[in-house]
Enzyme design. Sequence first.
Site, PDB file in Angstrom:
ATOM      1  N   ASP A 271      -5.272   0.187   6.157  1.00 48.83           N
ATOM      2  CA  ASP A 271      -5.972  -0.166   7.399  1.00 48.83           C
ATOM      3  C   ASP A 271      -7.170   0.757   7.642  1.00 48.83           C
ATOM      4  O   ASP A 271      -8.285   0.309   7.908  1.00 48.83           O
ATOM      5  CB  ASP A 271      -5.015  -0.083   8.590  1.00 48.83           C
ATOM      6  CG  ASP A 271      -3.772  -0.947   8.387  1.00 48.83           C
ATOM      7  OD1 ASP A 271      -3.780  -1.773   7.475  1.00 48.83           O
ATOM      8  OD2 ASP A 271      -2.812  -0.768   9.151  1.00 48.83           O
TER       9      ASP A 271
ATOM     10  N   SER B  32      -5.108  -4.084  13.027  1.00 47.15           N
ATOM     11  CA  SER B  32      -5.452  -2.668  12.915  1.00 47.15           C
ATOM     12  C   SER B  32      -6.291  -2.142  14.069  1.00 47.15           C
ATOM     13  O   SER B  32      -7.273  -1.423  13.858  1.00 47.15           O
ATOM     14  CB  SER B  32      -6.171  -2.383  11.589  1.00 47.15           C
ATOM     15  OG  SER B  32      -5.301  -2.620  10.539  1.00 47.15           O
TER      16      SER B  32
ATOM     17  N   ASP C 205       0.824  -1.228   0.000  1.00 45.50           N
ATOM     18  CA  ASP C 205       0.000   0.000   0.000  1.00 45.50           C
ATOM     19  C   ASP C 205       0.850   1.268   0.000  1.00 45.50           C
ATOM     20  O   ASP C 205       0.354   2.336  -0.357  1.00 45.50           O
ATOM     21  CB  ASP C 205      -1.055   0.010   1.127  1.00 45.50           C
ATOM     22  CG  ASP C 205      -0.483   0.067   2.526  1.00 45.50           C
ATOM     23  OD1 ASP C 205       0.719  -0.204   2.712  1.00 45.50           O
ATOM     24  OD2 ASP C 205      -1.251   0.395   3.452  1.00 45.50           O
TER      25      ASP C 205
ATOM     26  N   ALA D 128      -1.507  -6.840  17.073  1.00 40.37           N
ATOM     27  CA  ALA D 128      -1.624  -8.182  16.500  1.00 40.37           C
ATOM     28  C   ALA D 128      -1.743  -8.155  14.980  1.00 40.37           C
ATOM     29  O   ALA D 128      -2.001  -9.169  14.357  1.00 40.37           O
ATOM     30  CB  ALA D 128      -2.820  -8.901  17.107  1.00 40.37           C
TER      31      ALA D 128
ATOM     32  N   TYR E 186       9.669  -1.476   9.688  1.00 36.51           N
ATOM     33  CA  TYR E 186       8.687  -1.017   8.702  1.00 36.51           C
ATOM     34  C   TYR E 186       9.267   0.147   7.900  1.00 36.51           C
ATOM     35  O   TYR E 186       9.228   0.154   6.673  1.00 36.51           O
ATOM     36  CB  TYR E 186       7.408  -0.582   9.437  1.00 36.51           C
ATOM     37  CG  TYR E 186       6.242  -0.232   8.544  1.00 36.51           C
ATOM     38  CD1 TYR E 186       5.361  -1.213   8.112  1.00 36.51           C
ATOM     39  CD2 TYR E 186       6.008   1.082   8.146  1.00 36.51           C
ATOM     40  CE1 TYR E 186       4.276  -0.899   7.301  1.00 36.51           C
ATOM     41  CE2 TYR E 186       4.933   1.405   7.343  1.00 36.51           C
ATOM     42  CZ  TYR E 186       4.068   0.412   6.924  1.00 36.51           C
ATOM     43  OH  TYR E 186       2.994   0.729   6.118  1.00 36.51           O
TER      44      TYR E 186
HETATM   45  C1  GLA Z   1       0.594  -1.999   8.453  1.00 37.70           C
HETATM   46  C2  GLA Z   1       0.357  -0.631   7.845  1.00 37.70           C
HETATM   47  C3  GLA Z   1      -0.367  -0.768   6.501  1.00 37.70           C
HETATM   48  C4  GLA Z   1       0.364  -1.763   5.580  1.00 37.70           C
HETATM   49  C5  GLA Z   1       0.662  -3.063   6.320  1.00 37.70           C
HETATM   50  C6  GLA Z   1       1.522  -4.010   5.516  1.00 37.70           C
HETATM   51  O1  GLA Z   1      -0.625  -2.607   8.769  1.00 37.70           O
HETATM   52  O2  GLA Z   1      -0.425   0.164   8.704  1.00 37.70           O
HETATM   53  O3  GLA Z   1      -0.487   0.500   5.898  1.00 37.70           O
HETATM   54  O4  GLA Z   1       1.533  -1.183   5.053  1.00 37.70           O
HETATM   55  O5  GLA Z   1       1.329  -2.825   7.559  1.00 37.70           O
HETATM   56  O6  GLA Z   1       0.830  -4.452   4.406  1.00 37.70           O
END
Ligand code: GLA
Length: 379
Positions: free
Chosen positions: A166, A120, A25, A117, A215
Site C-alpha cells: 500500500d 489504503s 506481499d 474500504a 489478517y
Molecule cells: C492490506 C495490507 C497490504 C496487503 C493487503 C492484502 O491492504 O495493508 O499490505 O497485505 O491487505 O493484499
Amino acid sequence: MITIETAPYRVVAPGRVNLLGEHVDYNDGAVLPAAIDRSVRLAAEPLPGRLVTLHALDLDQQVTFDLDQLERRQDVHGTPLPSWARYPAGVAWVLEQHGIRLQGMEASFTSNVPMGAGLSSSAAVEVGFAVLWQALGGWELDRLTLARLCQEAENHYVGVNCGLMDQFACANGVAGHALHFDTRTLLWRPVPLPAGAAIIIADSKMRRSLATSAYNERRAACEEAVRLLQAKLPNIRALRDVSPEEFAHVSHQLPATVRKRAQHVVDECARVDEAAQCLENGDAARFGQLMFAGHASLRDLYEVSIPELDALVEIAGSLPGCLGARLSGAGFGGCTVNLVEEAYADQFIAGLIEGYAQRCNKQAEVYLCHASNGAWVES
Ligand code: GLA
C-alpha cells in the site's frame, strides 16, 4: 488554522487499488497495484520548535503533539492520541528513529479516499505526511525507502502488521499504469493499463470489522505453511518460493486450513506473473479471467470475502463489457475492482448499482478510476 489552498507547503497523496496479487506481499510475492485519483490533501506551515498541531478537517478534530515525546503516543496534555493522529505521529517517530530531525509545524488534511474500504486511506495519510515533512526539511530520501519507513510506522507505531504494497503504491504510482512490484527483490516497473479498458471501483459500503485479527491469522497460517513445507523443500524462505507444481506434490502434508491458505498464495503468485505479461501484451481478456480466478480463490481458499463482495463480483460478471472483477485489498468488506471495456463503462456502473440494490438492498458507490502518480508536492 491552515487552509489547504493558501498554505506554503501542500502535498497530494493518492489511495491505491490492487488489480491482482492479494495477500501475497507478506509472502514475498509480486503485486499489481495502481495509485488512484482519490487522495489525501495536506497543507502545512513550519513552526519553530518541536510541536506539531494537526487539523483533521473531515473529522473536525485537532491535536498537538511533541516531537520529543512521540514514544508516549499522547498529545501535549497527556491524552492518548486519537487513532487518526497515530499515522502522522508514527511517521514522525520512524523518521526520527532513522536520524532525520523534523521540525514543528501546523498542518491540515482532508481526504476523499473512503476509510476502511480497502483503498489504503491510511497509507495515503502516512505517505502524505512523510512527503510533507520531506518538503519542509528538504532532505533526500528515495520513494521506496520512504514507503518502507511508512510501513514501519504502521507495523510498529500504529500496530498493524501490513505488508509493503500500500505504502509503495501511494509513494510510487505512475499515471495510466499499474505497478508490478516484487516485494522480495523490491524491483518494480510500471506496466501500461490495457488500452480501451476502464478500471471501475465499486464500494460495497460494508466495512471491515474482523479485519485486523483475521489478517494476522492469515499471516500466521502462511508462516506455518512455510515452516511445515521446509521439511520437504528446505530451500524455501516464503510461499513465493513454491511453484504450483511443487505445491501439488507436497500440499497433502499440511493441515486442511493451512493448505487452503497456502494454495491461494501459491496460485496468486503465479497469476500475477501471468497477468503482468498479459498487460505487456495488451491481453485484457485474459487479465480479466485471472481477476475472476483471484476472487474465487480469496472467497473459497483464503476466505476473506463476504456475501456482498461476492454479489458485486457475480453481478459484474453478468454485465456486458465486463472483463474481470474481484475484491481488492485485505477483504472482509470494502471494494471490488472491475476491468470493463470502455464503451460499456456507463452502462456497467448503472447495472452494478441496480443489481446490488436489488440483491443486497444496499447502495454501492461505483466510479470510474484513473491510475495516478504517487504522492507529490504542489507548487
Ligand atoms: C492490506 C495490507 C497490504 C496487503 C493487503 C492484502 O491492504 O495493508 O499490505 O497485505 O491487505 O493484499
